[in-house]
Design an enzyme around this catalytic site. Structure first.
Site, mmCIF file in Angstrom:
data_model
loop_
_atom_site.group_PDB
_atom_site.id
_atom_site.type_symbol
_atom_site.label_atom_id
_atom_site.label_comp_id
_atom_site.label_asym_id
_atom_site.label_seq_id
_atom_site.Cartn_x
_atom_site.Cartn_y
_atom_site.Cartn_z
ATOM 1 N N HIS A 10 -2.482 -4.732 15.383
ATOM 2 C CA HIS A 10 -2.731 -5.184 14.325
ATOM 3 C C HIS A 10 -2.417 -6.770 14.035
ATOM 4 O O HIS A 10 -1.387 -7.151 14.899
ATOM 5 C CB HIS A 10 -0.932 -4.244 13.604
ATOM 6 C CG HIS A 10 -1.591 -4.656 11.913
ATOM 7 N ND1 HIS A 10 -1.922 -4.700 10.682
ATOM 8 C CD2 HIS A 10 -0.719 -6.178 10.913
ATOM 9 C CE1 HIS A 10 -2.085 -4.850 9.528
ATOM 10 N NE2 HIS A 10 -0.658 -5.984 9.600
ATOM 11 N N ASP A 15 -2.344 -9.856 11.641
ATOM 12 C CA ASP A 15 -2.496 -10.567 10.912
ATOM 13 C C ASP A 15 -2.734 -12.368 10.766
ATOM 14 O O ASP A 15 -2.918 -12.533 11.668
ATOM 15 C CB ASP A 15 -0.795 -11.242 10.447
ATOM 16 C CG ASP A 15 0.158 -9.678 9.857
ATOM 17 O OD1 ASP A 15 -0.315 -8.727 9.429
ATOM 18 O OD2 ASP A 15 0.980 -9.482 10.118
ATOM 19 N N ASP A 67 -1.381 -2.341 6.017
ATOM 20 C CA ASP A 67 -0.031 -3.044 5.846
ATOM 21 C C ASP A 67 0.077 -3.960 4.523
ATOM 22 O O ASP A 67 0.701 -4.467 4.079
ATOM 23 C CB ASP A 67 0.081 -4.468 6.915
ATOM 24 C CG ASP A 67 1.930 -4.822 7.023
ATOM 25 O OD1 ASP A 67 2.453 -4.461 5.876
ATOM 26 O OD2 ASP A 67 1.679 -5.955 7.082
ATOM 27 N N HIS A 109 -3.511 -10.266 3.888
ATOM 28 C CA HIS A 109 -2.523 -9.266 3.041
ATOM 29 C C HIS A 109 -1.730 -10.101 2.838
ATOM 30 O O HIS A 109 0.041 -9.391 2.820
ATOM 31 C CB HIS A 109 -2.570 -8.059 3.085
ATOM 32 C CG HIS A 109 -2.025 -7.497 4.745
ATOM 33 N ND1 HIS A 109 -2.879 -6.733 5.847
ATOM 34 C CD2 HIS A 109 -0.348 -8.240 5.550
ATOM 35 C CE1 HIS A 109 -2.888 -6.940 7.092
ATOM 36 N NE2 HIS A 109 -1.665 -7.203 6.769
HETATM 37 ZN ZN LIG Z 1 0.321 -7.362 8.363
#
Ligand SMILES: [Zn+2]
Length: 1250
Positions: free
Chosen positions: A295, A297, A407, A620
């Site tokens: 993941h 971000d 997420d 997000h």
């Molecule tokens: Zn995230």
């Protein structure tokens, strides 16, 4: 068997003494003492040179390698984490850390040839990337001693042969989680942190010792995780204990002996099988499907520019692992991250493409980024998938089949329909495991969206997308599975994440050992490798009869956490909303322009570039307001670029549609006379009060079009009328049935009032809101409305959370220093200040217009609040609330392409958890017969608590952005009463209009009339017979070619949706000016689903095309119109066109380029009130008359009268006069008592009021 472990107590002692891990008290005698056979760091064997990029720049490999490097050594310190001002860079500007480039030359001793492996160990304490000397990224380094540590680079065999190896390293002064202050994850970044080069060593690892370490760790996990009474747990304990007894740090031969002991658990010769360990046993027994993931971000505790490096580092590492572990499969989402890699690391991108083609690296998610799923508009959510899938298709020749938002902070019920519409069947998340009140009841279920569309959803019972691939993770996949009655399979999504990283070699080693164990014991669930996520879902679908045996979950997946993210960073939400609406207008106007003028090229690339920026900022942690301040510098820059580009495209398109016109954001500089024209980009009729700036040479002429001049004389108010649904509105006068708006003082307070609404403010609070037509007071006795501020101190996640206890600390604020700002007749307003703390200033203008919110019969006016705030509070939450004499257990909140109902009570903990909820343009509380909504133009947090409706305005968290929301804000909201329940109301369209101002333009007289493109005069696309269906988007087809000499067919794509949750059979009327060769229903990717039958005559006909489209509640429908390539836009003889249409829509004085006083007549339609005979109607006029007048639904006397005439008679007779009146209204307002002349009233009104 060892005698000491025959009872439980000694076993516990035994377990706590398993000390073979590196470090600890016995590091000199345990396994850590033998993990490396050789280690060299002297200059003879390791030569280091460094060049530090200036400031926070991030030069490319090619730029960096040309610089002058200087000698460096292990132990050197470098930094800081956030150097000085950033200079020119090819990347997004904000960069977190300084970047340092190292040239490394290692000389490998000849006698090291005998070792299995030679490594370079580089630990800069931060993140780094190894490159070959020709700039090919090889793998990542993660320094420091966290769980994500990976500091080894394996020297390639050919280099070992050569005895010398050169390579380049780029180190960046940030860790996996940025550089948080004091190590607290969500603290703002430490801007001045330095790192030191802890290791730059040439080493020989003792591979067998490492393998023993991994053996031991797996055994230890079995001991720690499995129940104490299981055979396997005991067996593992015995083995681990025995390994400790066998291992001697000073005896190399003890290592293979110790490893042999582990085979008691893993099986004899298990390791020889290598990746084939996964082929043992029955594949059907496999319950846990492991997939590598990382993941990343897209921005969070680091800016976008750092993510670009993280993507390259993390994925390069995975490509390397895939070569060493053939069973390794890895999935990565976010087309934007692939695009960055393509642009910035082209060599790595080519290697990635090969791994995608070979099936080891999997694209997933189908979206542009892993977006927030509460706040993007419906169209923006659709574009996330459209842009994502189109990118994947274009680069890799395939699309994703699984949507992937592990997420995102809550998931709208609009998603299933959009997921399926974008060609995907499955959905993966896990975020609801973060709920802080209720445990979500399912792991695997059918998620049924608000329109009824289903998608198969899996929320991994492992409750994470960053599993460490431990025995505990594998076990949790079963023990925490909530739907074992239906299915017992689960996804294990493993690999370090959030800041990137992904799986490490030890994780893959661990999984092999776990599977080997499962091949010998039923006490542990078999885990599989080598599959795609799609294969997992396909297996799931197969074993649940396509989901038939699974439970269903209807509607949104509300996250009971992070409720502050609907409000944090107000300017980012506002930038998003304004950008979405701007791009909708841009596409609409540019599409029309591309139809009107052949040499106007639809600016597809510029529009797409702008969309990509909007989509990126919906990531997000960006849109929710939970990133560090630096991220918002970038986000604001992107919004500024979108606004600049969007406005520039609009101007160019308006130049085609309204030649020579100029925008009226400021007073026109033109000296020529002209008039106001407003372009309506909402596909619905409207009539609206607009504020017009005065001044400059055109002021006096503009003034003549106003109904009201503002008190300060700098602006005025015009009433713009597009009540026939045309694309343009002209200024008109007050209508007879509208009584003026007024504002003033009364004994004890202030009031705003028009013919239908009155609001009263006493002692700074709203004490009364009356529907004057019903005589109904909407505010309960003893309660007041207005601003309210709460303490806001969440438990930990500051920018993310507001907690239920915050609601126990309200302070009711008063409107102070109230002044009457405008007294009507078009707009009446009060201006007030609000005292909040000592540093904050807050002023608000509260206005009421003379006209109702929409043209719907019995529509009421709304009271508008325009606030300007200089905000300097900390940990406080500002809201506006209004208590209502309305009772309902549920309230209504707009969501993407529809609405969601949520409780107003706290009967259960599920209800209670929704004390703060996301909504888009409106939130509504209705009962039978009446309701009140709050309209919003940039805010997303709402609450309906009992009879109180609330909108959240500003928060003030201090982490991870210490300055979140500090400073200036400008935003608006409105209180909109309506007759009838929400479902009978005009609130969805009122909220839409509230968000979509008319585009006000000044058109010089020299060009008036003749320069209004016909596609604007009459709306080209009209939805009839279905007031619940909205036309949201008008754009050119994604697969059209946009070049000057393109011969391919042109297409227009329309997106419509049902907004109230009911069925509809809509007629979509397409102007006869557009020659449609084919109309079809398509999916979001514009692939044909069904050809629509056109209701139109062929060729010579002037008939509009009418398409009949059936809708179910909340259905989103995309229509593709292919234009006849030979004709495209049908051309009319201009004069006929102008005269007819203008007269019809705007009245005589708007006709062709002439004014009443010039009175020239060049043979067109002449307006009846001028008492001239009309001579000729264009076919379009005939059509319009037919459409407006000869419908079954006519009920007014005028309608009936027209309805009894034949069309020809109507056109030829004095009924033309009637028709004109009819055109001027929407059937109800003007035509009261027959054939009164609206123009006459207007003139009177104008004299009266200005
Ligand atoms: Zn995230």
């Amino acid at each position: 068997m060892d005698q000491r472990i025959d009872s439980r107590a000694p076993r516990t002692v035994q377990r706590s003494s398993l000390q073979l891990r590196p470090g600890g008290h016995f590091s000199d005698v345990n396994l850590s003492s033998v993990l490396f056979t050789q280690r060299l760091d002297d200059p003879k064997h390791v030569r280091l040179q460094v060049w530090s990029a200036p400031g926070r720049t991030k030069p490319s490999f090619e730029e960096a390698i040309k610089q002058k490097f200087k000698d460096a050594k292990k132990g050197d310190s470098f930094g800081p984490s956030c150097g000085g001002a950033h200079s020119k860079s090819r990347h997004l500007n904000s960069h977190l850390g300084t970047n340092h480039w190292w040239k490394v030359t290692v000389n490998i001793p000849a006698d090291w040839e005998k070792y299995e492996r030679v490594q370079f160990e580089f630990d800069p304490g931060c993140e780094a990337m190894i490159f070959t000397t020709d700039g090919n990224p090889v793998q990542a380094i993660t320094g420091g001693y966290g769980g994500d540590r990976r500091v080894e680079y394996i020297i390639p065999p050919e280099a070992r042969k050569a005895g010398v190896h050169e390579f380049v390293i780029e180190s960046s002064c940030n860790g996996m989680f940025g550089v948080p202050w004091n190590g607290d994850t969500i603290a703002p970044p430490d801007m001045n942190r330095y790192f030191s080069l802890a290791s730059a060593d040439l080493v020989v690892p003792n591979q067998e010792a490492w393998r023993l370490l991994w053996d031991f760790q797996t055994l230890r996990q079995i001991v720690d995780t499995l129940p104490g009474n299981s055979a396997l747990q005991n067996k593992a304990l015995v083995a681990a204990n025995q390994i400790m007894n066998v291992f001697k740090h000073d005896d190399a031969e003890s290592i293979p002996r110790a490893r042999k002991v582990a085979e008691a658990v893993f099986g004899e010769e298990w390791e020889k099988k290598g990746e084939r360990v996964y082929e043992v046993g029955d594949e059907k027994e496999v319950k846990v499907w492991a997939i590598g993931h990382c993941h990343i971000d897209t921005a969070w505790l680091w800016p976008y520019s750092v993510t670009q490096q993280k993507v390259a580092r993390s994925w390069a590492t995975q490509l390397d692992l895939m070569d060493r572990y053939p069973e390794h499969r890895f999935c990565a989402s976010s087309a934007q991250q692939y695009k960055w890699l393509e642009q910035l690391y082209p060599q790595l991108f080519e290697r990635l493409k090969a791994k995608i083609a070979s099936g080891q690296f999997h694209i997933i998610g189908g979206s542009w980024v892993e977006n927030d799923a509460n706040m993007p508009s419906g169209e923006a959510l659709a574009r996330q998938f459209i842009f994502g899938q189109r990118y994947f298709q274009s680069r890799f020749g395939k699309r994703c089949n699984t949507a992937w938002l592990p997420d995102s902070f809550g998931l709208t019920g609009a998603l299933p329909q959009l997921i399926r519409g974008a060609g995907m069947d499955y959905f993966f998340t896990q975020k609801l495991s973060w709920n802080n009140i209720n445990v979500f009841p399912h792991s695997t279920f059918n998620w049924i969206g608000l329109d009824g569309t289903q998608t198969l959803c899996h929320m991994t019972p492992v409750d994470t997308y960053t599993a460490q691939a431990t025995v505990g993770d594998v076990r949790k996949a079963t023990t925490n599975h909530k739907n074992l009655e239906s299915t017992d399979t689960a996804l294990l999504v493993f690999g370090n994440g959030d800041g990137g990283g992904g799986p490490l070699a030890p994780m893959l080693e661990n999984l092999r050992r776990i599977r080997a164990t499962a091949n010998n014991s039923r006490d542990i669930t078999p885990v599989s490798m080598g599959h795609t996520v799609e294969e997992f879902f396909e297996d799931l679908a197969k074993h649940t009869r396509q989901g038939a045996t699974l439970p269903n979950w209807h509607g949104e997946l509300y996250l009971e956490f992070h409720r502050g993210t609907y409000t944090s960073h107000g300017s980012i939400k506002k930038g998003k909303r304004k950008s979405e609406i701007l791009l909708r207008d841009v596409e609409h106007v540019a599409t029309l322009a591309s139809m009107v003028k052949e040499d106007y090229l639809y600016p597809k690339k510029r529009i797409d570039d702008a969309w990509e920026k909007v989509l990126l900022n919906q990531f997000h942690d960006v849109l929710p307001g939970s990133a560090i301040g630096m991220v918002y510098e970038d986000a604001e820059k992107l919004y500024t670029e979108i606004a600049r580009e969007g406005k520039s495209i609009l101007e160019e398109a308006f130049g085609v549609l309204l030649e020579k016109s100029v925008h009226l954001n400021e007073p026109p500089k033109a000296t020529s006379k002209g008039r106001l024209v407003a372009v309506n980009t909402v596909c619905a009729p409207r009539r609206e009060v607009v504020q017009v700036p005065l001044g400059g040479p055109a002021a006096s002429r503009l003034r003549s079009e106003l109904v009201q001049v503002a008190k300060d004389g700098k602006s005025g108010y015009a009433l713009m009328d597009a009540s026939q649904g045309s694309g343009v509105a002209f200024a008109t006068g007050m209508f007879a049935d509208i009584s003026p708006a007024a504002a003033g003082r009364y004994d004890g307070g202030f009031f705003l009032k028009n013919s239908n609404i009155e609001m009263k403010i006493e002692d700074g609070r709203i004490v009364s809101l009356v529907d004057l037509e019903l005589g109904r007071e909407l505010i309960p006795q003893g309660q007041t409305g207005g601003l309210v501020i709460f303490e806001d101190r969440p438990a930990y996640w500051d920018a993310w959370d507001t907690e239920i206890y915050s609601l126990e600390t309200p302070t009711y604020l008063k409107f102070a220093n109230i002044k009457v700002a405008e007294t009507g007749p078009m707009r009446a307003s009060l201006r007030a200040e609000v005292k909040i703390g000592s540093a904050t200033s807050f002023s608000v203008t509260i206005s009421l217009d003379a006209i109702p919110a929409t043209l719907k019969k019995n529509s009421r006016s709304f009271v508008r609040f325009d606030a300007e705030v200089d905000w300097h509070q900390r940990h406080e939450f500002l809201k506006f609330e209004i208590p209502l004499n309305i009772k309902n257990d549920n309230a209504t909140f707009e969501t993407q392409f529809g609405f969601v109902s949520r409780p107003t009570h706290k009967n259960t903990t599920l209800d209670m958890a929704k004390f703060e909820v996301p909504g888009h343009k409106y939130a509504d509380l209705s009962e039978y017969g009446y309701g009140v909504a709050i309209l919003s133009e940039s805010k997303y947090g709402f609450a309906a608590s009992g009879n109180v409706l609330r909108i959240s305005l500003l928060r003030a968290a201090t982490g991870p952005d210490a300055e979140q929301d500090q400073g200036f804000h400008k935003f608006s909201w409105a209180v909109a009463p309506h007759l009838g329940h929400f479902l009978e109301s005009d609130i969805p369209i009122a909220a839409y209009l509230f968000n979509s101002p008319l585009h006000l333009r000044h058109v010089p007289d020299s060009a008036a009339g003749g320069n209004v493109a016909s596609l604007l005069r009459k709306a080209p696309f009209i939805v009839e017979n279905a007031p619940n269906v909205h036309l949201e988007t008008i754009k050119r087809g994604d697969d059209d070619t946009f070049s000057q000499n393109s011969k391919t067919a042109r297409s227009i794509v329309l997106r419509l949706y049902e907004a109230y949750g009911g069925h509809a059979r809509a007629s979509l009327r397409i102007t006869s000016q557009l020659q449609i060769s084919k109309a079809s229903l398509v999916n979001l990717l514009e692939e044909e689903l069904e050809v629509l039958e056109k209701c139109t005559n062929k060729d010579e006909s002037d008939e509009d095309t009418v398409l009949t489209i059936d809708f179910r509640g909340f259905q989103v429908v995309t229509v593709k119109l292919v234009l006849d390539s030979a004709k495209g836009m049908k051309r009319y003889k201009p004069s006929l066109m102008n005269h007819g249409i203008l007269a019809q829509v705007f009245g005589e004085e708007r006709c062709l380029g002439k004014n009443k006083d010039t009175d020239s007549d060049d043979g067109g339609y002449t307006c009846p009130e001028m008492h001239r005979p009309q001579r000729q109607h264009t076919p379009t006029v005939v059509q319009t008359i037919r459409r407006f007048c000869f419908k079954d639904s006519c009920s007014t006397p005028t309608h009936r009268r027209i309805g009894t005439l034949s069309l020809d008679a109507a056109l030829e007779s004095e009924a033309a006069g009637v028709l004109h009146h009819f055109f001027r209204r929407e059937g109800r307002r003007i035509v009261r008592g027959g054939l009164a002349h609206p123009e006459g009233r207007r003139s009177r009104s104008r004299r009266e009021y200005t």
